[in-house]
Scaffold this motif. Sequence first.
Motif, short mmCIF file in Angstrom:
data_model
loop_
_atom_site.label_atom_id
_atom_site.label_comp_id
_atom_site.label_asym_id
_atom_site.label_seq_id
_atom_site.Cartn_x
_atom_site.Cartn_y
_atom_site.Cartn_z
N UNK A 79 -5.54 6.58 0.91
CA UNK A 79 -5.11 6.56 1.84
C UNK A 79 -5.13 6.17 3.08
N UNK A 80 -5.60 5.13 3.89
CA UNK A 80 -6.32 4.60 4.76
C UNK A 80 -5.36 3.22 4.44
N UNK A 105 -13.37 4.12 10.46
CA UNK A 105 -12.31 3.69 11.63
C UNK A 105 -11.14 3.79 11.68
N UNK A 106 -10.07 3.31 9.79
CA UNK A 106 -9.36 2.85 9.94
C UNK A 106 -8.01 4.02 10.28
N UNK A 107 -7.04 4.24 10.35
CA UNK A 107 -6.31 5.28 10.70
C UNK A 107 -5.53 5.79 8.80
N UNK A 108 -4.76 6.88 8.66
CA UNK A 108 -3.91 7.14 7.95
C UNK A 108 -3.22 6.57 8.05
N UNK A 109 -3.08 5.83 6.66
CA UNK A 109 -1.88 5.12 6.42
C UNK A 109 -0.43 6.01 5.71
N UNK A 110 -0.89 6.57 5.22
CA UNK A 110 0.21 7.61 3.71
C UNK A 110 0.54 6.86 2.51
N UNK A 111 1.87 7.20 2.70
CA UNK A 111 2.22 6.10 1.28
C UNK A 111 2.84 5.34 1.57
N UNK A 112 2.47 3.89 1.98
CA UNK A 112 3.04 2.62 2.64
C UNK A 112 3.56 1.36 2.06
N UNK A 113 4.40 0.61 2.05
CA UNK A 113 4.58 -0.56 1.34
C UNK A 113 3.86 -1.30 0.74
N UNK A 114 3.05 -1.25 1.75
CA UNK A 114 1.91 -2.81 1.47
C UNK A 114 0.11 -2.38 1.74
N UNK A 115 -0.85 -2.66 1.56
CA UNK A 115 -2.16 -2.60 1.94
C UNK A 115 -2.36 -2.56 2.92
N UNK A 116 -4.24 -2.30 3.56
CA UNK A 116 -4.14 -2.88 4.93
C UNK A 116 -4.74 -4.39 4.88
N UNK A 117 -5.99 -3.82 3.91
CA UNK A 117 -7.15 -4.54 3.59
C UNK A 117 -7.84 -4.19 2.02
N UNK A 118 -8.01 -5.17 1.30
CA UNK A 118 -8.44 -5.83 -0.55
C UNK A 118 -9.83 -5.80 -0.36
N UNK A 119 -10.89 -5.08 -1.20
CA UNK A 119 -12.33 -5.70 -1.12
C UNK A 119 -12.83 -5.75 -2.83
N UNK A 120 -13.49 -6.55 -2.76
CA UNK A 120 -13.50 -7.26 -4.37
C UNK A 120 -15.00 -7.44 -4.19
#
Length: 503
Positions: free
Chosen positions: A316-317, A273-288
């Motif tokens: 990469x997402x 579902x999530x689009x490719x983000x590449x080398x961004x400065x922050x994550x979209x979601x973190x799972x523990x």
Amino acid sequence: MGSKEEFFAHIEKGYTTKGDFIIMGAAMLNGEAVTDAFVKIPLKTLNRHGLIAGATGTGKTKTLQVLAENLSDKGIPVLLMDLKGDLSGIAEPSPGHPKIDERHQRIGIPFEPKNFPVEILSLSEQDGVKLRATVSEFGPVLLSRILDLSETQEGIVAVVFKYCDDNKLPLLDLKDFKKVLQYATGEGKKEFQKHYGRISTSSTGTILRKIIELEQQGADLFFGEKSFEVDDLTRIDENGKGYINIIRLTDIQDRPKLFSTFMLSLLAEIYATFPEQGDSNRPELILFIDEAHLIFKEASKALLEQIESIVKLIRSKGIGLYFVTQNPTDVPNEVLAQLGLKVQHALRAFTARDRKAIKLTAENYPESPYYDTKEVLTSLGIGEALISALDEKGRPTPLAATLLRAPMSRMDVLTDSELKAVIDESKLVKKYGEVIDRESAYEILNEKIEKAEAAAKKEKEKTTTSRGRTSSRRSTRQNPVIKVLTSATFIRGVLGVLKKVMR
């Protein structure tokens, strides 16, 4: 080992970051915190995954809580797997304590109590946002991996999905899938054989047994509608804080198959579902993923390969995966090699096996002129940990024994009334609360079978009536001798069959 000033400069240089970051605490030298020697984790590398490990009671859950809070504060949503039921307190601010103030004074940062936006999710009958997915969304490959099927059985699952696609039969829950399997070797056998080839009843029987095993762990509650949309995990509240989504898993600790099924389907859905983000400065979601050993404990080789593949690709997402477990050896080496941040709490050396595990764990960390890693691993106190991260250029930071900051939210569970208030205020509970059971493969095939049986019955009655009209009038009385012989032959035939069966 060098002076305190040299150590301070060593930490400052290794943990310098130009972008946004999270302060985990202050580095320690000779068992004492060096004030203002901050151990900082760049947001940019948090999608490189991580590990939080340590013996029971050393503070793993509080470390998880600190990371989740600080991510939320930065506007990054979080998903927590709460198997022990002790994370819901994040919704309320910490009451504070003199020992917390003392700890933060030693670290060099003020303590600020805060609460965070929380969403309570559920895989079972517990209250909260219901997490569901349809069988169709799993697809034949993932479903086969979860059921640990052979190559032949995988082929049958693929044929079932193809048949349902061709005939517009929605596969929503497990009863749909079971019905199609039974139909393929029963009433629809000729239809399947004509278009898709012969299907073995022994193979479908094995698949059915494995589905029943999955159902016994509660999977029938998970498969169905309304499907959970993974975009709902990335919400930000009106104050710019990321939602902390807590999945209550206290009642499925003894059902690892259901837990791994859910985790794998969730990761696959997020990746798709999530689009490719590449080398961004922050994550979209973190799972523990707490008690991570439950995922790997009963996983087949095929399932482990699937997990390893997703771990490699999903960053990469903009998705970071953090495994929380007692010992790093609980995580397969192929997965462990992908983890950029490692937070290692104390390990205990009670047995020869423990000492071997400590030696292996120490070898996973970079060497340091300031620490004997094996010795430090057994001497860390509660709320202290060895940390090794990645800097903004993807290089390992210096190893730092760290006095960790305290959680800003409550380090305890919500009361029943507080939990009810959180759930009652949720918009997602209303969205996913209704169970939908629309017409699907189960109902459509049942109707098809009923129509076929009715047509066959009508045709039989028609044939019987036709024969009755054309038959000549003959005496129905039978020759007594023939009657005796016929009866004896019939009885012998039946007994013969019974004898064969009994043999």
